[in-house]
Write a protein that holds these residues in place. Structure first.
Motif, mmCIF file in Angstrom:
data_model
loop_
_atom_site.group_PDB
_atom_site.id
_atom_site.type_symbol
_atom_site.label_atom_id
_atom_site.label_comp_id
_atom_site.label_asym_id
_atom_site.label_seq_id
_atom_site.Cartn_x
_atom_site.Cartn_y
_atom_site.Cartn_z
ATOM 1 N N TYR A 87 5.703 11.379 -0.920
ATOM 2 C CA TYR A 87 5.045 10.084 -0.860
ATOM 3 C C TYR A 87 6.060 8.993 -0.563
ATOM 4 O O TYR A 87 7.264 9.190 -0.721
ATOM 5 N N PHE A 110 -5.377 3.188 0.976
ATOM 6 C CA PHE A 110 -4.042 3.048 0.410
ATOM 7 C C PHE A 110 -4.108 2.381 -0.962
ATOM 8 O O PHE A 110 -4.945 1.514 -1.198
ATOM 9 N N ALA A 131 1.646 5.663 -0.361
ATOM 10 C CA ALA A 131 1.014 6.473 0.681
ATOM 11 C C ALA A 131 1.701 7.830 0.775
ATOM 12 O O ALA A 131 2.853 7.984 0.380
ATOM 13 N N ASN A 135 1.393 9.686 6.224
ATOM 14 C CA ASN A 135 0.666 8.490 6.659
ATOM 15 C C ASN A 135 1.568 7.268 6.815
ATOM 16 O O ASN A 135 1.082 6.181 7.130
ATOM 17 N N LEU A 139 0.580 3.657 8.505
ATOM 18 C CA LEU A 139 0.562 2.453 7.674
ATOM 19 C C LEU A 139 1.410 1.355 8.300
ATOM 20 O O LEU A 139 0.962 0.210 8.438
#
Length: 172
Positions: A87, A110, A131, A135, A139
């Motif tokens: 993440y 998100f 996130a 991703n 983003l």
């Protein structure tokens, strides 16, 4: 001779790529998976090393081993980037406190925490967005389309405690 050289290079690419992934998995706390992968890693390593040690009479075999090692580091990093494990916590600073960016990002799924902060030239809107690493580029692209002059920086968190995201990321 050519087949032997290509075999040495190929084996080392596989070995070092697996080594790179195993190291990253350990860093990200995936110890069990890293341990399982290490069994294959050492098998490939020993097979390749045995071939090279049996053929030390030719310096080209040692050079092939070195080339395979270097290419393996590169391939391993590409694989890790493709897998995008983990993440990111993306911090976004916008030069206007009146902005709908937090709502837009929340609608896209998100996790967003925002607050007002004081910068050199006045008040700013600061957002922390959690996130999946897979991703992160989406983003950042979305933020740059909405607020082209936003200041964006991302961090890789190691642990999560509390918050609504922990319900989504825990696999019990």
């Amino acid at each position: 001779m050519i087949i032997l050289i290509l075999l040495i290079i190929g084996i080392n690419i596989v070995y070092v790529s697996i080594n790179t992934l195993r190291t990253i998995l350990v860093i990200k706390g995936q110890r069990l998976l890293a341990s399982i992968i290490s069994v294959f890693e050492i098998g490939v390593y020993l097979y390749g090393l045995t071939i090279v040690l049996k053929n030390l009479d030719s310096p080209i075999n040692i050079i092939a081993y070195c080339i395979g090692y270097g290419v393996g580091v590169y391939v391993g990093s590409l694989i890790e980037q493709y897998l995008a494990l983990g993440y990111v916590d993306v911090q976004i600073i916008v030069d206007s406190v009146v902005h709908d960016l937090p709502d837009i990002l929340r609608e896209k799924g998100f996790g967003v925490t925002s607050w007002t902060a004081e910068g050199k030239n006045g008040l700013r809107l600061v957002l922390h967005v959690l996130a999946k690493r897979s991703n992160e580029k989406k983003l950042i692209k979305l933020v740059s389309e909405i607020v082209p002059n936003a200041f964006v920086i991302s961090y890789e968190p190691k642990n999560f405690i509390g918050g609504f995201w922990t319900k989504n990321i825990r696999n019990f």
